[in-house]
Design an enzyme around this catalytic site. Structure first.
Site, PDB file in Angstrom:
ATOM      1  N   GLU A   1      19.835   2.893  47.901  1.00  0.00           N
ATOM      2  CA  GLU A   1      18.947   2.830  46.734  1.00  0.00           C
ATOM      3  C   GLU A   1      17.754   1.903  46.935  1.00  0.00           C
ATOM      4  OE1 GLU A   1      23.160   2.286  44.964  1.00  0.00           O
ATOM      5  OE2 GLU A   1      22.106   1.818  46.802  1.00  0.00           O
TER       6      GLU A   1
ATOM      7  N   ASP B   1      25.554   2.654  46.151  1.00  0.00           N
ATOM      8  CA  ASP B   1      26.632   1.794  45.643  1.00  0.00           C
ATOM      9  C   ASP B   1      27.880   2.613  45.298  1.00  0.00           C
ATOM     10  OD1 ASP B   1      25.026  -0.383  45.930  1.00  0.00           O
ATOM     11  OD2 ASP B   1      24.484  -0.545  43.810  1.00  0.00           O
TER      12      ASP B   1
ATOM     13  N   ASP C   1      29.855   2.967  42.798  1.00  0.00           N
ATOM     14  CA  ASP C   1      30.243   3.043  41.391  1.00  0.00           C
ATOM     15  C   ASP C   1      29.703   4.357  40.826  1.00  0.00           C
ATOM     16  OD1 ASP C   1      27.524   2.562  41.215  1.00  0.00           O
ATOM     17  OD2 ASP C   1      27.719   0.552  40.387  1.00  0.00           O
TER      18      ASP C   1
ATOM     19  N   GLU D   1      27.163   5.067  38.947  1.00  0.00           N
ATOM     20  CA  GLU D   1      25.717   5.224  39.078  1.00  0.00           C
ATOM     21  C   GLU D   1      25.340   5.551  40.523  1.00  0.00           C
ATOM     22  OE1 GLU D   1      22.939   5.697  36.326  1.00  0.00           O
ATOM     23  OE2 GLU D   1      24.815   4.690  35.842  1.00  0.00           O
TER      24      GLU D   1
ATOM     25  N   TYR E   1      30.140  -6.873  46.321  1.00  0.00           N
ATOM     26  CA  TYR E   1      29.489  -6.116  45.236  1.00  0.00           C
ATOM     27  C   TYR E   1      29.691  -6.813  43.898  1.00  0.00           C
ATOM     28  CZ  TYR E   1      27.775  -2.000  42.777  1.00  0.00           C
ATOM     29  OH  TYR E   1      27.039  -1.144  41.994  1.00  0.00           O
TER      30      TYR E   1
ATOM     31  N   ARG F   1      29.181  -5.761  40.718  1.00  0.00           N
ATOM     32  CA  ARG F   1      29.594  -5.038  39.496  1.00  0.00           C
ATOM     33  C   ARG F   1      31.067  -4.669  39.649  1.00  0.00           C
ATOM     34  NH1 ARG F   1      24.348  -2.802  40.358  1.00  0.00           N
ATOM     35  NH2 ARG F   1      22.896  -3.750  38.889  1.00  0.00           N
TER      36      ARG F   1
ATOM     37  N   HIS G   1      36.756  -2.262  42.910  1.00  0.00           N
ATOM     38  CA  HIS G   1      36.214  -3.184  43.919  1.00  0.00           C
ATOM     39  C   HIS G   1      37.005  -4.484  43.919  1.00  0.00           C
ATOM     40  CE1 HIS G   1      32.869  -0.453  43.356  1.00  0.00           C
ATOM     41  NE2 HIS G   1      32.758  -0.835  42.097  1.00  0.00           N
TER      42      HIS G   1
END
Length: 535
Positions: free
Chosen positions: A7, A80, A82, A84, A302, A304, A349
């Site tokens: 990203e 990532d 997740d 998103e 990570y 989040r 995670h």
């Protein structure tokens, strides 16, 4: 050549360093497709089918990536791990037309830290894009669009143009407004305390009245001045004698490693960072920092996450670092593992931790901005503390008897600092003089004091995140955007000590939504909706 797509350019630079010439690491600069800005973009008559467009700012990126496709043996999506990130990978496949190619050239890799070992491991274990995660992201996006596009025009009509309502932001606003009204409607209640200043053979100390006729005084305390005066009269000429003495060793255990919400809370409490600032800095530390000759290096895992899990590799590395830095006596003696408290946690995670515990904050300070250093220092210390010995305190609690009244005094002194060496917390050392049971004491003074109960405090960033998490509203990735949005919309403002106050327009918007759309801004409804979306 293998094309790797991430990203952000910073993340790309760090990964490129590990992969070498056979790979070209490119950035999508975030999402490359989204619902249109000027229309609903959801076909409510046809299974809520989203209509995606490529925003103008992403068109250049897509054109540049398409030029690289003919030279690429494989396209590896490394966004990532997740919802998103998974959705960005899927949108890239669609926007680049990779799903229409006759041969399958797309691989998906995931990792929770940007280190050479983690990237190599991920490349050895590619997988397909997880459509369950993609659909989970799409469901949230569609639902948020429906709420925003259907409720916002209602606010324009009733209040003013340009206002917005959101599925989760409106509930956060409701919490702030309702707390403000609780404060406005609060009626202070008077109560009194009585403290005695006493002299023993070995020194003086203070004890508070806590029992009458062997029964604890109900909170908040003695109800009136008349009652306090009566007690003072009763105690005239009374003999004060030491009753029961309890001596104990008390252990303080370190707090769990950071998850997103606790990182934001401590970032606010200890560093005065907003949730948005904490997440922005954490993103930089995760994506990689230039460390001189060593190049870009990911400093933390990570950021989040809702899990307190720690890998065995991290636990053993922490043990070695603690013994090297502080000595064998400071290591807990076993790898300390933590259970995630929330039943809502996805636990995809690890907890937020340094990628290398041996990399002390001081060793990288010269490569970090002052803010990056403060946050890395906080994350490193919190993680190291989890694997260190408990702090030990010697405590002493004393009962003082006078007629039918009981007074109490407590003392504590630090015996061994343990994890407090790296992660200090507030505690008060209070030493009582050596006392003996049945020892007679001399009363120096009895002091009554008037108090009033206080209303609940207004929310600040830390307490609002904690409350959102407690009720299951939003998820780790959304706490910071929720709080930013209600401020940007001018629904809430911060005072000088950083507490949130709802604005007049914020109150008006909240009241209209509560009146006309009670389900949408209902805390339980929103929490249940989050759970269903997770499912």
């Amino acid at each position: 050549m293998n094309l790797v797509i991430v990203e952000s350019p910073a993340k790309g630079r760090t990964i490129q360093k590990f992969l070498g010439r056979d790979y070209s690491v490119q950035s999508s600069f975030g999402h490359v497709r989204d619902l249109p800005k000027t229309a609903l973009g959801v076909d409510t008559e046809n299974n809520f089918e989203p209509k995606y467009v490529i925003p103008p700012k992403a068109k250049k990126t897509i054109a540049a990536l398409k030029k690289l496709l003919p030279k690429s043996d494989k396209v590896i999506m490394a966004t990532d791990e997740d919802r998103e990130g998974e959705a960005i990978s899927w949108h890239l496949v669609k926007a680049l037309g990779l799903d229409k190619l006759k041969r399958k050239i797309v691989e998906r890799i995931v990792f929770h830290e940007i280190t050479k070992g983690a990237i190599d491991q991920a490349l050895k274990n590619p997988r397909d894009i997880d459509m369950n995660l993609v659909d989970a992201q799409q469901a949230r996006r569609v639902l948020d669009r429906l709420v925003g596009y259907k409720l916002s025009p209602f606010l324009w009509k009733k209040v003013a143009r340009g206002l917005s309502a959101g599925r989760v932001q409106s509930v956060a606003l409701r919490l702030v407004v309702e707390r403000e009204r609780e404060i406005e409607n609060f009626k202070p209640e008077e109560y009194w305390t009585i403290e005695s200043f006493l002299k023993a053979k070995a020194g003086e100390f203070v004890a508070f009245l806590n029992k009458i006729n062997g029964e604890a005084i109900p909170k908040p305390g003695i109800k009136s001045k008349a009652e306090a005066d009566k007690i003072l009269k009763d105690l005239e000429g009374a003999e004060f004698v030491v009753g029961k003495i309890e001596r104990k060793e008390m252990k303080r255990v370190p707090a769990p490693p950071f998850i997103t919400s606790t990182l934001q809370q401590e970032g606010f409490k200890k560093l005065r960072f907003s949730s948005k600032q904490t997440m922005m800095l954490a993103q930089q530390l995760y994506e990689g920092i230039e460390l001189g000759e060593r190049g870009a290096t990911g400093l933390i895992t990570y950021m989040r996450t809702d899990s307190t899990n720690l890998s065995d590799q991290a636990l053993f590395a922490a043990k070695d670092a603690i013994i090297n830095l502080f000595g064998q006596n400071y290591w807990a003696g076993f790898p300390r593992k933590y259970k995630t408290k929330s039943r809502l946690a996805q636990e995809a995670h690890e907890a937020v931790r340094p990628t290398d515990p041996a990399r002390t904050p001081e060793s990288v300070k010269s490569h970090l901005t002052p803010q990056q250093f403060k946050l890395y220092d906080l994350i490193w210390r919190r993680f190291m503390a989890t694997q260190m010995k408990e702090a030990l305190f010697d405590t002493m609690s004393v009962e003082i008897l006078a007629k039918n009244y009981g007074f109490g005094a407590n003392g504590q002194t630090l015996k061994f600092d343990g994890f407090l060496k790296v992660y200090p917390i507030k505690y008060e050392e209070k030493e009582l003089p050596p006392l003996e049971e049945k020892e007679k004491l001399k009363l120096l003074e009895l002091k009554p004091e008037q108090h009033f109960t206080k209303p609940p405090p207004r929310f600040n960033e830390a307490s609002l995140v904690k409350t959102l998490e407690k009720y299951g509203i939003g998820r780790p990735s959304t706490y910071a955007p929720i709080i930013s949005t209600i401020q940007l919309r001018n629904y809430v403002q911060k005072d000088r000590v950083r507490f949130f106050h709802p604005t007049e327009i914020g109150k008006m918007v909240n009241d209209l939504l509560v009146e006309h759309f009670p389900d949408v801004v209902d805390i339980k409804f929103t929490s249940n909706m989050e759970n269903e979306l997770d499912d």
